[in-house]
Design a protein around this motif. Structure first.
Motif, PDB file in Angstrom:
ATOM      1  N   GLY A  16      -4.651   6.443 -11.774  1.00 33.57           N
ATOM      2  CA  GLY A  16      -5.023   7.459 -10.799  1.00 33.57           C
ATOM      3  C   GLY A  16      -5.217   6.885  -9.407  1.00 33.57           C
ATOM      4  N   SER A  17      -5.673   7.750  -8.514  1.00 32.71           N
ATOM      5  CA  SER A  17      -5.842   7.392  -7.109  1.00 32.71           C
ATOM      6  C   SER A  17      -7.199   7.839  -6.588  1.00 32.71           C
ATOM      7  N   LEU A  18      -7.665   7.121  -5.601  1.00 30.94           N
ATOM      8  CA  LEU A  18      -8.861   7.494  -4.852  1.00 30.94           C
ATOM      9  C   LEU A  18      -8.650   7.105  -3.398  1.00 30.94           C
ATOM     10  N   ARG A  19      -9.329   7.819  -2.520  1.00 30.26           N
ATOM     11  CA  ARG A  19      -9.294   7.472  -1.114  1.00 30.26           C
ATOM     12  C   ARG A  19     -10.724   7.274  -0.631  1.00 30.26           C
ATOM     13  N   LEU A  20     -11.019   6.059  -0.219  1.00 28.32           N
ATOM     14  CA  LEU A  20     -12.336   5.739   0.317  1.00 28.32           C
ATOM     15  C   LEU A  20     -12.323   5.893   1.830  1.00 28.32           C
ATOM     16  N   SER A  21     -13.459   6.302   2.359  1.00 26.97           N
ATOM     17  CA  SER A  21     -13.636   6.403   3.803  1.00 26.97           C
ATOM     18  C   SER A  21     -14.803   5.540   4.231  1.00 26.97           C
ATOM     19  N   VAL A  64      -4.238  -6.480  -4.969  1.00 31.70           N
ATOM     20  CA  VAL A  64      -4.113  -5.059  -4.611  1.00 31.70           C
ATOM     21  C   VAL A  64      -2.856  -4.760  -3.815  1.00 31.70           C
ATOM     22  N   LYS A  65      -2.111  -5.781  -3.475  1.00 29.55           N
ATOM     23  CA  LYS A  65      -0.912  -5.605  -2.661  1.00 29.55           C
ATOM     24  C   LYS A  65       0.069  -4.659  -3.353  1.00 29.55           C
ATOM     25  N   GLY A  66       0.576  -3.705  -2.584  1.00 27.95           N
ATOM     26  CA  GLY A  66       1.509  -2.722  -3.133  1.00 27.95           C
ATOM     27  C   GLY A  66       0.836  -1.507  -3.741  1.00 27.95           C
ATOM     28  N   ARG A  67      -0.474  -1.579  -3.953  1.00 27.94           N
ATOM     29  CA  ARG A  67      -1.198  -0.447  -4.555  1.00 27.94           C
ATOM     30  C   ARG A  67      -2.199   0.175  -3.590  1.00 27.94           C
ATOM     31  N   PHE A  68      -2.818  -0.653  -2.764  1.00 31.59           N
ATOM     32  CA  PHE A  68      -3.842  -0.188  -1.825  1.00 31.59           C
ATOM     33  C   PHE A  68      -3.273  -0.190  -0.414  1.00 31.59           C
ATOM     34  N   LEU A  81      -9.328   3.598   2.833  1.00 32.64           N
ATOM     35  CA  LEU A  81      -8.672   2.760   1.829  1.00 32.64           C
ATOM     36  C   LEU A  81      -8.078   3.688   0.782  1.00 32.64           C
ATOM     37  N   GLN A  82      -6.763   3.805   0.813  1.00 30.82           N
ATOM     38  CA  GLN A  82      -6.055   4.586  -0.191  1.00 30.82           C
ATOM     39  C   GLN A  82      -5.743   3.669  -1.361  1.00 30.82           C
ATOM     40  N   MET A  83      -6.209   4.047  -2.529  1.00 30.91           N
ATOM     41  CA  MET A  83      -6.039   3.219  -3.719  1.00 30.91           C
ATOM     42  C   MET A  83      -5.213   3.986  -4.736  1.00 30.91           C
TER      43      MET A  83
END
Length: 125
Positions: A16-21, A64-68, A81-83
């Motif tokens: 899944g994905s999450l976006r941190l601010s 995290v390279k390529g994913r974040f 930070l888009q994860m």
């Protein structure tokens, strides 16, 4: 002084994905190096990604390279930070940090003078 406040953490399934601010108040982030670190239980705080204030260049940890993806909105004084493609090993408290004015970021936590309180990210398998 710069006050930083993270948000956006939560529980997500693997893949899944999450976006941190990271919202800053008190002073601008536009001339500061900013970054994200994370700390898993029982482990040391780990560098995740940084963004250079002068060029907008980014530097990612291999894990995290390529994913974040880090980004910033100077008008909103916020860093994101888009994860994507999250893995259980990404589970940690995520912290944003900023340098003093005019200082570029680095991978050492000692580089940063301002820290947020952290936001928990939990990735279930």
């Amino acid at each position: 002084q710069v006050q930083l406040a993270e948000s956006g953490g939560g529980l997500v399934q693997a893949g899944g994905s999450l976006r941190l601010s990271c919202a800053a108040s008190g002073r601008t982030l536009s001339s500061r190096g900013t970054c994200w670190f994370r700390q898993a239980p029982g482990k040391e705080r780990e560098f995740v990604v940084a963004i250079y204030w002068s060029s907008g260049s980014t530097y990612y940890a291999d894990s995290v390279k390529g994913r974040f993806t880090i980004s910033r909105d100077n008008a909103k004084n916020t860093v994101y930070l888009q994860m994507n493609s999250l893995k259980p090993e990404d589970t940690a408290v995520y912290y944003c940090a900023a340098t003093r004015l005019g200082i570029e970021p680095g991978t050492s936590a000692t580089r940063y003078d301002y820290w947020g309180q952290g936001t928990q990210v939990t990735v279930s398998s």
